[in-house]
Scaffold this active site. Structure first.
Site, PDB file in Angstrom:
ATOM      1  N   CYS A  30      -3.513   4.064   9.550  1.00 15.87           N
ATOM      2  CA  CYS A  30      -2.248   3.531  10.074  1.00 15.87           C
ATOM      3  C   CYS A  30      -1.659   4.412  11.176  1.00 15.87           C
ATOM      4  O   CYS A  30      -0.470   4.310  11.484  1.00 15.87           O
ATOM      5  CB  CYS A  30      -1.233   3.375   8.947  1.00 15.87           C
ATOM      6  SG  CYS A  30      -1.803   2.283   7.630  1.00 15.87           S
ATOM      7  N   CYS A  84       7.609   4.251   5.927  1.00 15.87           N
ATOM      8  CA  CYS A  84       6.775   3.998   4.740  1.00 15.87           C
ATOM      9  C   CYS A  84       7.588   3.553   3.533  1.00 15.87           C
ATOM     10  O   CYS A  84       7.035   3.035   2.569  1.00 15.87           O
ATOM     11  CB  CYS A  84       5.965   5.236   4.399  1.00 15.87           C
ATOM     12  SG  CYS A  84       6.994   6.665   3.976  1.00 15.87           S
ATOM     13  N   CYS A 139       0.844  -1.202   0.000  1.00 15.01           N
ATOM     14  CA  CYS A 139       0.000   0.000   0.000  1.00 15.01           C
ATOM     15  C   CYS A 139       0.880   1.252   0.000  1.00 15.01           C
ATOM     16  O   CYS A 139       0.651   2.182  -0.779  1.00 15.01           O
ATOM     17  CB  CYS A 139      -0.929  -0.033   1.216  1.00 15.01           C
ATOM     18  SG  CYS A 139      -2.176   1.281   1.215  1.00 15.01           S
ATOM     19  N   CYS A 140       1.910   1.278   0.854  1.00 13.74           N
ATOM     20  CA  CYS A 140       2.818   2.433   0.892  1.00 13.74           C
ATOM     21  C   CYS A 140       3.585   2.569  -0.426  1.00 13.74           C
ATOM     22  O   CYS A 140       3.825   3.686  -0.893  1.00 13.74           O
ATOM     23  CB  CYS A 140       3.819   2.303   2.045  1.00 13.74           C
ATOM     24  SG  CYS A 140       3.189   2.814   3.650  1.00 13.74           S
TER      25      CYS A 140
HETATM   26  S1  SF4 Z   1       0.450   4.636   5.668  1.00 14.86           S
HETATM   27 FE1  SF4 Z   1      -1.150   3.034   5.588  1.00 14.86          FE
HETATM   28  S2  SF4 Z   1      -2.837   3.847   4.314  1.00 14.86           S
HETATM   29 FE2  SF4 Z   1      -1.000   5.167   4.011  1.00 14.86          FE
HETATM   30  S3  SF4 Z   1      -0.051   4.375   2.186  1.00 14.86           S
HETATM   31 FE3  SF4 Z   1       0.961   3.344   3.914  1.00 14.86          FE
HETATM   32  S4  SF4 Z   1      -0.217   1.444   4.323  1.00 14.86           S
HETATM   33 FE4  SF4 Z   1      -1.446   2.760   2.933  1.00 14.86          FE
END
Ligand code: SF4
Length: 248
Positions: free
Chosen positions: A221, A244, A135-136
């Site tokens: 998060c 991240c 996701c990041c």
């Molecule tokens: S911090 Fe969480 S919601 Fe944001 S990009 Fe990363 S995994 Fe995705």
């Protein structure tokens, strides 16, 4: 920062390192990195603006506007890149809007290729809960890398005091992953230095900082932190993830 140096920095805003190879940029950094290690943040920013001209930007997570404020004093009109992941708290978007409305900067909002709805359709709902690294990568790392295409150097608000992983963050260094010069003018700043600058200059702060969120990321998060807890313990709480991927 003196008026003379400010004018000197501004006079270079039209100049640029465009045309310099990555090898030349890397060599440049190896020469000046140590020289600037103990320099004040304003001087580091003045060097970056004078050296890279319009091929320099700063990035901001909008936890506060300290770096944007400092950079706007050195180089009014400087590009401030904000990464809108689609998962931010409303307070973070509000801070971004307030920065754009009150500081002499060029706010550049960048977004991932897919909206959250499109990502849910492609990868399944709530990817952050199953694979936060992916996701990041999709919502932070890739869009930032794309947005830096037009720059030779970028500045971050990284501070060594924030986490152990950041202890080695150089004030000026070579970002091997992005093949860019990475500038961290606040690397040596303590929490007290940040608080003092905010108080002295009336700098904008994300209201969540006064509501138990000393470190602010995407809403799914980030959780509140209890008094005395590590300030970044609210990020990806309950998992081993601590960064991240933007700063590796
Ligand atoms: S911090 Fe969480 S919601 Fe944001 S990009 Fe990363 S995994 Fe995705």
């Amino acid at each position: 920062m003196t008026a003379a140096t400010t004018m000197a920095a501004r006079s270079f805003r039209g100049s640029s390192t465009a045309g310099r190879s990555q090898k030349e940029l890397k060599e440049l950094v190896s020469h000046v990195g140590a020289e600037l290690e103990l320099a004040p943040a304003e001087v580091i920013l003045e060097w970056a603006v004078a050296t890279f001209g319009e091929r320099f930007c700063i990035t901001s997570s909008m936890a506060d506007a300290v770096l944007a404020h400092l950079a706007s004093r050195v180089a009014p009109g400087v590009d401030v890149v904000f990464l809108d992941t689609g998962y931010h708290f409303p307070e973070t978007i509000g801070t971004r809007d307030a920065v754009e409305a009150t500081l002499p900067v060029n706010l550049v909002t960048i977004t991932p290729e897919q909206t959250v709805v499109e990502q849910d359709a492609a990868y399944g709902k709530d990817l952050f809960a199953r694979d936060p690294d992916l996701c990041c990568a999709l919502r932070k790392v890739a869009p930032l890398a794309r947005s830096l295409d037009g720059y030779d150097a970028w500045a971050t608000g990284l501070r060594r005091q924030e986490t152990r992983n950041r202890v080695i963050a150089p004030v000026v260094g070579w970002d091997e992953n992005k093949q860019k010069v990475k500038v961290s003018p606040l690397a040596r700043w303590s929490d007290e230095d940040v608080e003092r600058y905010i108080a002295e200059h009336g700098v904008l702060v994300n209201p969540l900082q006064h509501d138990g969120y000393p470190s602010i990321g995407c809403r799914p998060c980030t959780r509140r932190v209890a008094p005395g807890e590590d300030k970044r313990s609210g990020r990806w709480a309950g998992s081993t993830k601590t960064e991240c991927g933007i700063h590796v």
